[in-house]
Design a protein around this motif. Structure first.
Motif, short mmCIF file in Angstrom:
data_model
loop_
_atom_site.label_atom_id
_atom_site.label_comp_id
_atom_site.label_asym_id
_atom_site.label_seq_id
_atom_site.Cartn_x
_atom_site.Cartn_y
_atom_site.Cartn_z
N CYS A 1 0.80 -1.23 0.00
CA CYS A 1 0.00 0.00 0.00
C CYS A 1 0.84 1.28 0.00
N TRP A 2 2.01 1.26 0.61
CA TRP A 2 2.81 2.47 0.75
C TRP A 2 4.07 2.40 -0.11
N ASP A 3 4.61 3.58 -0.42
CA ASP A 3 5.93 3.60 -1.06
C ASP A 3 6.98 3.71 0.04
N LYS A 4 8.24 3.62 -0.35
CA LYS A 4 9.33 3.60 0.63
C LYS A 4 9.45 4.92 1.40
N ARG A 5 9.17 6.02 0.74
CA ARG A 5 9.23 7.31 1.44
C ARG A 5 8.24 7.34 2.59
N ARG A 6 7.02 6.85 2.34
CA ARG A 6 5.99 6.87 3.39
C ARG A 6 6.37 5.93 4.53
N ILE A 7 6.93 4.79 4.22
CA ILE A 7 7.35 3.85 5.27
C ILE A 7 8.41 4.49 6.16
N LEU A 8 9.40 5.13 5.54
CA LEU A 8 10.46 5.77 6.32
C LEU A 8 9.89 6.94 7.13
N GLU A 9 8.98 7.69 6.55
CA GLU A 9 8.37 8.82 7.25
C GLU A 9 7.63 8.36 8.51
N VAL A 10 6.83 7.31 8.37
CA VAL A 10 6.09 6.79 9.53
C VAL A 10 7.06 6.24 10.56
N TYR A 11 8.10 5.56 10.11
CA TYR A 11 9.08 5.01 11.06
C TYR A 11 9.73 6.12 11.88
N LEU A 12 10.21 7.15 11.22
CA LEU A 12 10.89 8.23 11.93
C LEU A 12 9.96 8.94 12.91
N ASN A 13 8.67 8.94 12.63
CA ASN A 13 7.72 9.64 13.49
C ASN A 13 7.10 8.77 14.57
N THR A 14 7.30 7.47 14.52
CA THR A 14 6.72 6.59 15.54
C THR A 14 7.77 5.84 16.34
N ALA A 15 9.03 5.88 15.92
CA ALA A 15 10.09 5.19 16.65
C ALA A 15 10.26 5.83 18.03
N GLU A 16 10.64 4.99 19.01
CA GLU A 16 10.87 5.47 20.37
C GLU A 16 12.34 5.82 20.53
N TRP A 17 12.60 7.02 21.07
CA TRP A 17 13.97 7.48 21.27
C TRP A 17 14.28 7.75 22.74
N GLY A 18 13.56 7.10 23.62
CA GLY A 18 13.74 7.29 25.05
C GLY A 18 12.39 7.12 25.74
N ASP A 19 12.40 7.09 27.06
CA ASP A 19 11.16 6.91 27.80
C ASP A 19 10.19 8.07 27.52
#
Length: 268
Positions: free
Chosen positions: A164-182
């Motif tokens: 359903c998504w292209d690679k740009r969208r996958i990377l965008e969602v990853y960067l915005n939902t990844a946890e970078w600390g508590d």
């Protein structure tokens, strides 16, 4: 003397027929529920191609854990930014650290999976092989604890996301939902928390440091990096140099601008 039954000459009455009918009805209902769940999940993933998710499954779980913990609920910080407002440095750093074949695979890196299986059999430190697509599926829809059920659902959502998504969208969602600390979710929140600058302004060194803590951000910190994290950061910088701008060109992200002096190593 031959006894004649109502169901036919010489045929004993069968009590199995009602049971078989109920089993068939249950199977039909179960299949209908499975197809309904699949249809709803596909529609949801397709919708998220254009709609930015306001939260992830991991964020909900953290809120629930906080509500029942003795220390009270921890503040959860999250701010969404489009990929156009993210430094190419952090995009390249994340690809170098987490998934160097991101632009060429279709959701699964089978070479990395095979390598992880061989190394894990030797009893050495466990090696993961999850792609960024798989991590998006897990972060957005599933839970943290490992199990065969979760891995199966993760594979299913990964396939749907890749379709359903292209690679740009996958990377965008990853960067915005990844946890970078508590309680720190998304690259914009991480950049503001650790370096007091936006994700667009991250330097190459800062991007590599953020990528270095991704394996376990609840243990590792960009605020006071351990010797292991500093070593991993330098490894990521070397990988970024080797990858060059090829992944960025494939994703049409543009090339990093010339480096500006960093405003401090990390937030104090």
């Amino acid at each position: 003397m031959l006894k004649v039954y109502k169901g036919g000459k010489g045929s004993p009455p069968s009590n199995k027929r009602p049971v078989i009918a109920r089993v068939r009805s249950f199977i039909r209902l179960l299949c209908a529920m499975v197809f309904l769940a699949m249809g709803c999940s596909i529609l949801l993933v397709a919708l998220l191609k254009w709609v930015d998710p306001p939260f992830s499954s991991f964020m909900i779980q953290e809120r629930v854990r906080g509500a029942f913990s003795a220390g009270g609920q921890q503040k959860l910080r999250h701010r969404w930014v489009p990929l156009t407002r993210v430094s190419p440095h952090i995009a390249l750093a994340v690809l170098a650290a987490e998934d160097q074949s991101f632009t060429t695979h279709r959701g699964f890196d089978f070479k990395a999976i095979g390598k992880a299986i061989r190394q894990n059999r030797t009893g050495k430190r466990l090696l993961g092989a999850s792609t960024i697509s798989q991590q998006v599926a897990k972060n957005l829809f599933l839970w943290q604890e490992r199990s065969l059920i979760r891995k199966g659902l993760e594979a299913y959502f990964t396939l749907v996301i890749e379709l359903c998504w292209d690679k740009r969208r996958i990377l965008e969602v990853y960067l915005n939902t990844a946890e970078w600390g508590d309680g720190i979710y998304g690259v914009e929140t991480a950049a503001l928390t650790y370096f007091k600058r936006s994700a667009r302004e991250l330097s190459r060194d800062q991007a590599a440091l953020l990528a270095a803590i991704l394996p376990n951000p609840s243990i590792y910190s960009a605020r006071s990096p351990s010797s292991y994290i500093l070593h991993r950061k330098n490894w990521i910088l070397r990988q970024m140099r080797q990858l060059g701008t090829k992944p960025l060109d494939a994703l049409k992200l543009g090339r990093p601008s010339p480096e500006k002096p960093a405003k401090g190593y990390a937030a104090k």
